[in-house]
Design an enzyme around this catalytic site. Sequence first.
Site, PDB file in Angstrom:
ATOM      1  N   GLU A   1      -4.693   7.844  -2.968  1.00  0.00           N
ATOM      2  CA  GLU A   1      -5.147   6.565  -2.417  1.00  0.00           C
ATOM      3  C   GLU A   1      -5.400   5.548  -3.536  1.00  0.00           C
ATOM      4  O   GLU A   1      -5.203   4.343  -3.344  1.00  0.00           O
ATOM      5  CB  GLU A   1      -6.410   6.797  -1.576  1.00  0.00           C
ATOM      6  CG  GLU A   1      -6.787   5.677  -0.633  1.00  0.00           C
ATOM      7  CD  GLU A   1      -5.745   5.392   0.458  1.00  0.00           C
ATOM      8  OE1 GLU A   1      -4.791   6.160   0.623  1.00  0.00           O
ATOM      9  OE2 GLU A   1      -5.904   4.347   1.121  1.00  0.00           O
TER      10      GLU A   1
ATOM     11  N   HIS B   1       0.838  -1.205   0.000  1.00  0.00           N
ATOM     12  CA  HIS B   1       0.000   0.000   0.000  1.00  0.00           C
ATOM     13  C   HIS B   1       0.873   1.255   0.000  1.00  0.00           C
ATOM     14  O   HIS B   1       0.731   2.119  -0.862  1.00  0.00           O
ATOM     15  CB  HIS B   1      -0.919  -0.023   1.232  1.00  0.00           C
ATOM     16  CG  HIS B   1      -1.849   1.149   1.316  1.00  0.00           C
ATOM     17  ND1 HIS B   1      -3.144   1.107   0.889  1.00  0.00           N
ATOM     18  CD2 HIS B   1      -1.653   2.417   1.761  1.00  0.00           C
ATOM     19  CE1 HIS B   1      -3.718   2.283   1.063  1.00  0.00           C
ATOM     20  NE2 HIS B   1      -2.835   3.113   1.608  1.00  0.00           N
ATOM     21  N   GLU B   2       1.783   1.324   0.960  1.00  0.00           N
ATOM     22  CA  GLU B   2       2.626   2.532   1.066  1.00  0.00           C
ATOM     23  C   GLU B   2       3.555   2.638  -0.138  1.00  0.00           C
ATOM     24  O   GLU B   2       3.858   3.749  -0.592  1.00  0.00           O
ATOM     25  CB  GLU B   2       3.404   2.529   2.378  1.00  0.00           C
ATOM     26  CG  GLU B   2       2.545   2.523   3.653  1.00  0.00           C
ATOM     27  CD  GLU B   2       1.455   3.588   3.701  1.00  0.00           C
ATOM     28  OE1 GLU B   2       1.640   4.656   3.085  1.00  0.00           O
ATOM     29  OE2 GLU B   2       0.408   3.351   4.339  1.00  0.00           O
TER      30      GLU B   2
END
Length: 507
Positions: free
Chosen positions: A301, A271-272
Amino acid sequence: MTTLETPPAYERLVELLREKKILNSCGALLGWDEQTYMPPGGGEHRANQLALLAGLTHERATTPELGDLLEQLKEIEATADPLSVMAVNIRDARRDYERATQLPRKLVEEMTREISLAQQKWVEARRQADFSLFRKSLENIIRLKREEAKILSREGDCLYDALLDEYEPGMKAEQVQALFDPLREGVIQLLQQITDSPVEPKTEILKRSYPTSRQHEIGQAAAAQIGFDFQRGRLDTTAHPFCSDIGPGDVRLTTRYFENFFNSGFFGILHEAGHGIYEQGLNADQFGLAMGDSVSLGIHESQSLLWENFVGRSRPFWTHFFPKVQGLYPESLGDVTLDDFYTAINDVRPSYIRVEADELTYNLHIMLRFELEQKLISGELEAADVPEIWNSRFTEYLGITPENDAQGCLQDIHWSAGLLGYFPTYALGKMYSAQFFKAAQTAIPDLTDQISNGEFRELKTWLNENIHARGKLYQARDLVKVVTGNELSEKPLLEALGAKYGEIYGF
Ligand code: CO
């Protein structure tokens, strides 16, 4: 000839904006250090450092010289091609300058003080699972945010639009609602089909022993393989994972590991890293300017979710990675099949806490918050009535009822931090990511095969060219249209979720 020259006022504007961004990035680096390596004793001095930097940054953001320059550049902005680099950068600088100068100092100071108090109250209220301890603070914050919204809102906008605009520029509450209504219906229907299915993912697999040094090893390798450049970035450990862009050539990722839960570390890193790949893909020549900046929180996002969910929780991805993870953890995964592992990482079930929610039900957590926020800002809902409406809607959407306020309306830090209008960007990010991924699949016909072979370069390049390198050229909805050829819609997300869970849960 003259039209090719850069006006001196523009050059000076660029210089000032860069200095502001550099100051900002000093604060970001101090913030990163605070979350990763700073010894506990450094807290007070760090707060002083950050407060001074915040003051200096605010001074830079509101200096009358900026106002003068923007005044001088009005004509150029009005006559230039609206999609030219100069016009985009001037327009965005004007927007920031207006936001920074419109709010009276008294209001800003009162907000800062109230937030600081509210956070303490919130921590205590959550600890005791008692909303009444936080009620007064929430009332004050809503009152101040309403004042802020009144000052910032443009003609024809509702108050909530002005708050949403800070995180998702150009997006209106009405547009979000029009997407969320069918999305909620679709998600609830899928959830019902999953709940009715006899398939029971073996989630126990993920709670076996996964020594964390190896989680770091495989997570770092996966981040590098999908395209995060470790010559221009790092990965460290924190309590709450985040991605911080320090500046061109320096992007910091953080994650956390639990020995007895595999997902948190690995998917947190993907995700990061998705956020980080976006930052690394920005145009360094345009540092400090709109053309070298990300579009919005929702678009940011979308980049993390695309890698985490559409790539990282897909079957092709694990066709490639599962044997590697299995090799690292023979004792925990030796007897596990790819199919059981894949099903376990895609387990869906209603739960109380947003940050622990699965890919599907997460959307319902967001919609609930969005609805309540709008009502609080419009005045339709009193802070005192939040727990009751929270619990009844939660039951309606997810079929379970929080046992207390800590499990319910007190779980998130956002409202106590004055972050109203922020929540919808999470679910917008899901819709953007689905629509972008669908477009990438069309542009790269053998993408599935590439992912099964552990090849991600073409996808990363496609994202770089179509999204990252464009900076803030387009606002989110326009970017979606330009990149995918279609208006933003909830359909690609619902289709993707339906296809995935239909296969897993057999409907
Ligand atoms: Co994120």
